[in-house]
Design a protein around this motif. Sequence first.
Motif, mmCIF file in Angstrom:
data_model
loop_
_atom_site.group_PDB
_atom_site.id
_atom_site.type_symbol
_atom_site.label_atom_id
_atom_site.label_comp_id
_atom_site.label_asym_id
_atom_site.label_seq_id
_atom_site.Cartn_x
_atom_site.Cartn_y
_atom_site.Cartn_z
ATOM 1 N N GLU A 215 62.121 35.186 46.381
ATOM 2 C CA GLU A 215 62.793 34.257 45.480
ATOM 3 C C GLU A 215 63.624 35.000 44.438
ATOM 4 O O GLU A 215 64.693 34.546 44.031
ATOM 5 C CB GLU A 215 61.763 33.363 44.775
ATOM 6 C CG GLU A 215 61.168 32.287 45.673
ATOM 7 C CD GLU A 215 60.077 31.498 44.965
ATOM 8 O OE1 GLU A 215 59.674 31.907 43.849
ATOM 9 O OE2 GLU A 215 59.633 30.480 45.518
ATOM 10 N N SER A 216 63.119 36.160 44.006
ATOM 11 C CA SER A 216 63.807 36.931 42.965
ATOM 12 C C SER A 216 64.946 37.773 43.529
ATOM 13 O O SER A 216 65.984 37.943 42.882
ATOM 14 C CB SER A 216 62.795 37.847 42.252
ATOM 15 O OG SER A 216 61.724 37.118 41.720
ATOM 16 N N VAL A 217 64.745 38.299 44.741
ATOM 17 C CA VAL A 217 65.654 39.320 45.268
ATOM 18 C C VAL A 217 66.700 38.765 46.227
ATOM 19 O O VAL A 217 67.873 39.177 46.197
ATOM 20 C CB VAL A 217 64.837 40.432 45.972
ATOM 21 C CG1 VAL A 217 65.745 41.379 46.741
ATOM 22 C CG2 VAL A 217 64.004 41.190 44.959
ATOM 23 N N PHE A 218 66.301 37.830 47.065
ATOM 24 C CA PHE A 218 67.123 37.492 48.221
ATOM 25 C C PHE A 218 68.486 36.931 47.859
ATOM 26 O O PHE A 218 69.493 37.216 48.529
ATOM 27 C CB PHE A 218 66.382 36.512 49.138
ATOM 28 C CG PHE A 218 67.109 36.245 50.420
ATOM 29 C CD1 PHE A 218 67.197 37.225 51.397
ATOM 30 C CD2 PHE A 218 67.743 35.039 50.647
ATOM 31 C CE1 PHE A 218 67.881 37.002 52.579
ATOM 32 C CE2 PHE A 218 68.428 34.801 51.818
ATOM 33 C CZ PHE A 218 68.499 35.792 52.793
ATOM 34 N N LEU A 219 68.560 36.129 46.797
ATOM 35 C CA LEU A 219 69.852 35.539 46.421
ATOM 36 C C LEU A 219 70.876 36.639 46.114
ATOM 37 O O LEU A 219 72.031 36.567 46.566
ATOM 38 C CB LEU A 219 69.675 34.630 45.206
ATOM 39 C CG LEU A 219 70.968 33.991 44.665
ATOM 40 C CD1 LEU A 219 71.614 33.113 45.729
ATOM 41 C CD2 LEU A 219 70.676 33.176 43.401
ATOM 42 N N PHE A 220 70.447 37.647 45.374
ATOM 43 C CA PHE A 220 71.357 38.753 45.038
ATOM 44 C C PHE A 220 71.730 39.560 46.293
ATOM 45 O O PHE A 220 72.887 39.972 46.456
ATOM 46 C CB PHE A 220 70.724 39.675 44.001
ATOM 47 C CG PHE A 220 70.474 39.010 42.673
ATOM 48 C CD1 PHE A 220 71.507 38.380 41.988
ATOM 49 C CD2 PHE A 220 69.215 39.009 42.103
ATOM 50 C CE1 PHE A 220 71.292 37.769 40.763
ATOM 51 C CE2 PHE A 220 68.982 38.399 40.884
ATOM 52 C CZ PHE A 220 70.019 37.768 40.205
ATOM 53 N N LEU A 221 70.743 39.782 47.163
ATOM 54 C CA LEU A 221 71.025 40.503 48.402
ATOM 55 C C LEU A 221 72.034 39.730 49.249
ATOM 56 O O LEU A 221 72.997 40.304 49.786
ATOM 57 C CB LEU A 221 69.736 40.732 49.189
ATOM 58 C CG LEU A 221 69.901 41.363 50.581
ATOM 59 C CD1 LEU A 221 70.511 42.752 50.476
ATOM 60 C CD2 LEU A 221 68.568 41.404 51.317
ATOM 61 N N LYS A 222 71.807 38.429 49.345
ATOM 62 C CA LYS A 222 72.705 37.579 50.134
ATOM 63 C C LYS A 222 74.123 37.631 49.565
ATOM 64 O O LYS A 222 75.111 37.727 50.313
ATOM 65 C CB LYS A 222 72.176 36.149 50.137
ATOM 66 C CG LYS A 222 73.027 35.176 50.943
ATOM 67 C CD LYS A 222 72.455 33.765 50.845
ATOM 68 C CE LYS A 222 73.357 32.757 51.541
ATOM 69 N NZ LYS A 222 72.841 31.375 51.402
ATOM 70 N N GLN A 223 74.229 37.575 48.242
ATOM 71 C CA GLN A 223 75.552 37.640 47.607
ATOM 72 C C GLN A 223 76.219 38.983 47.870
ATOM 73 O O GLN A 223 77.418 39.052 48.152
ATOM 74 C CB GLN A 223 75.405 37.403 46.102
ATOM 75 C CG GLN A 223 75.041 35.974 45.735
ATOM 76 C CD GLN A 223 74.749 35.811 44.255
ATOM 77 O OE1 GLN A 223 74.600 36.800 43.525
ATOM 78 N NE2 GLN A 223 74.667 34.566 43.805
ATOM 79 N N SER A 262 73.044 45.764 43.008
ATOM 80 C CA SER A 262 72.349 46.433 41.902
ATOM 81 C C SER A 262 71.304 45.504 41.281
ATOM 82 O O SER A 262 70.191 45.928 40.933
ATOM 83 C CB SER A 262 73.346 46.883 40.832
ATOM 84 O OG SER A 262 74.207 47.870 41.344
ATOM 85 N N LYS A 263 71.670 44.226 41.130
ATOM 86 C CA LYS A 263 70.709 43.252 40.604
ATOM 87 C C LYS A 263 69.515 43.103 41.553
ATOM 88 O O LYS A 263 68.359 43.019 41.119
ATOM 89 C CB LYS A 263 71.388 41.894 40.399
ATOM 90 C CG LYS A 263 72.313 41.847 39.205
ATOM 91 C CD LYS A 263 72.972 40.471 39.092
ATOM 92 C CE LYS A 263 73.940 40.418 37.920
ATOM 93 N NZ LYS A 263 74.636 39.102 37.840
ATOM 94 N N ALA A 264 69.806 43.059 42.855
ATOM 95 C CA ALA A 264 68.722 42.964 43.848
ATOM 96 C C ALA A 264 67.786 44.161 43.729
ATOM 97 O O ALA A 264 66.558 44.016 43.777
ATOM 98 C CB ALA A 264 69.313 42.873 45.256
ATOM 99 N N GLU A 265 68.373 45.338 43.557
ATOM 100 C CA GLU A 265 67.562 46.546 43.417
ATOM 101 C C GLU A 265 66.717 46.483 42.150
ATOM 102 O O GLU A 265 65.508 46.776 42.177
ATOM 103 C CB GLU A 265 68.459 47.783 43.369
ATOM 104 C CG GLU A 265 67.671 49.086 43.190
ATOM 105 C CD GLU A 265 68.557 50.250 42.797
ATOM 106 O OE1 GLU A 265 68.081 51.389 42.917
ATOM 107 O OE2 GLU A 265 69.697 50.028 42.358
#
Length: 534
Positions: A215-223, A262-265
């Motif tokens: 929930e925290s990471v995937f949106l940023f990774l997808k973007q 970077s946000k995902a990381e």
Amino acid sequence: MDRKAAYASLVEGVQHFDFTGESIPCNLIVTGDDAFPVAVTPSGDVMIAVSRYGKGRMVVLPHEVYMMIPRFTRFIQNAVNWLKPSPDALVGLQSSLGYSATELSCTGSKVKVNDTYIEGMGVYCMSAYDDTQAAELLSFVKEGGGLLIAGHAWHWSYSHTTENVIFSFNGNKITSAAGIYFTTEYGQRIVCPVQSEIPTSSLAVSEEYKTKFLESVFLFLKQGVGSIDSLTMFLLTADKEHMEQDYKKIRSMIEEATQSVSKAETVSKYQLANVDEKYLVLTTEKSNLEREKTNKTTELNNLKTSLASHNENLTNSRHALEEANRHKQTAQRDLDNARAKYYQEEEKRNIGIGLMFIPFVGPIIGGTMIGISQTAMNNAADVTRNAEAAVSQWTAEVNNYTIKVSRYRDLINGKQNEISNTRSHLQEIDCTLQQLSQKRTATAEVQKKLRDATHFLSTLAGRVQVAEVQTRSVLLFDPLITILEDISQHIDQLSGNEKYQLLYQQDIKPMIDRLKENNPKLKAICNTGDGQFY
């Protein structure tokens, strides 16, 4: 649904769930957002679960026999009350579960035994082996009704070897809507203590951490992947002769990709740190409980030693009491004999005094009798005094030992209660330790997956950052394509490397497929020399 309040009402007055006996339960799986376990084994297996579905509620038991045995009566009563949409709701019971009718009626419930659910019932209790009314029952629960369903799937699997129990077992066609499933796994026939808070299954622990991470990471990774995908598609269709006019747009997509990845990381590292902290807390808690168990075990051994000592003292006191009673009886006999002899001598003395007044004979006999009587009387008095002293002495001893015996009995009762409490505490500690070990293992497994995912994101962020740095001043086509190829190959690992399966979700699959398809096309442009710089 207030889970804490629901759990409290379900286990009110219930000390433990006793699954021992000949009947073999099955393990349950709890996956729904509104579902939670009520009874969990020390190894983390769910035995009883409840859920909300629509406006109604559902309770699931791992074997129908638990609807019909006295040790589960209190829980069944609580469950039915919790399931009722109103206090006076009619409770329907499938005929095979008719045994429960009396127990439920005793608590004031209106009960009707019937083979099927009928309109007008507020709660229906059934076995998990009939799905003919599945649609009707789900509609009933969704509109506010209560369903208690009990059964196991392991026996069903014997005659359905080619079917998937999750989708095909009769009970699962009903309970799955609420996020609860019967399984073919044998449940443990053990006693599960009622926990003060809602228990957690090992599966739930693992899923909770993975869900939070995604929930925290995937949106940023997808973007980020979406930006890389858009960039490659744009480069394929761009006018190679006038690329300078698209510099800002290309830079914008690269910057968006850099920021998102970077946000995902960053977020993934934060989530990983939370899991690491949780693992540390569990490890510390486990260590503390093990230390407490050691202390309690030592305390138990000391109590046993103390109990043995008190038992020995009690035995000695009893022997002393018996000896005292024997002495008392002997002393009493001696006293009685002394008194009897005294009275005999006194009687003889009185006779002798009478003979003293007889002429000639009296003075001679009278004097003799007086001497004898005086001696006998003195002896009798001594014996009497000694006997009375002995009686007093042994009476005091008897009283003393009686007090000791009473005191030791109280001590032994106290020690036995302490030992019983300590044993109960040790059992609770053992149960908690097993659950913690299971959680710790599940957490460690998630830790590894999160660590692998975080490593992937860190590498991806680093490679995208290279693209951002290299295009700040001037865009060189060949180096950019080389970097994009490197990034695309790294992203492609999501679909092929098991270590990164946590990040491989359906939403990014089309983008990964396009990157794989477009990457050779971009490389081909480099080889033709059509795009040098812009």
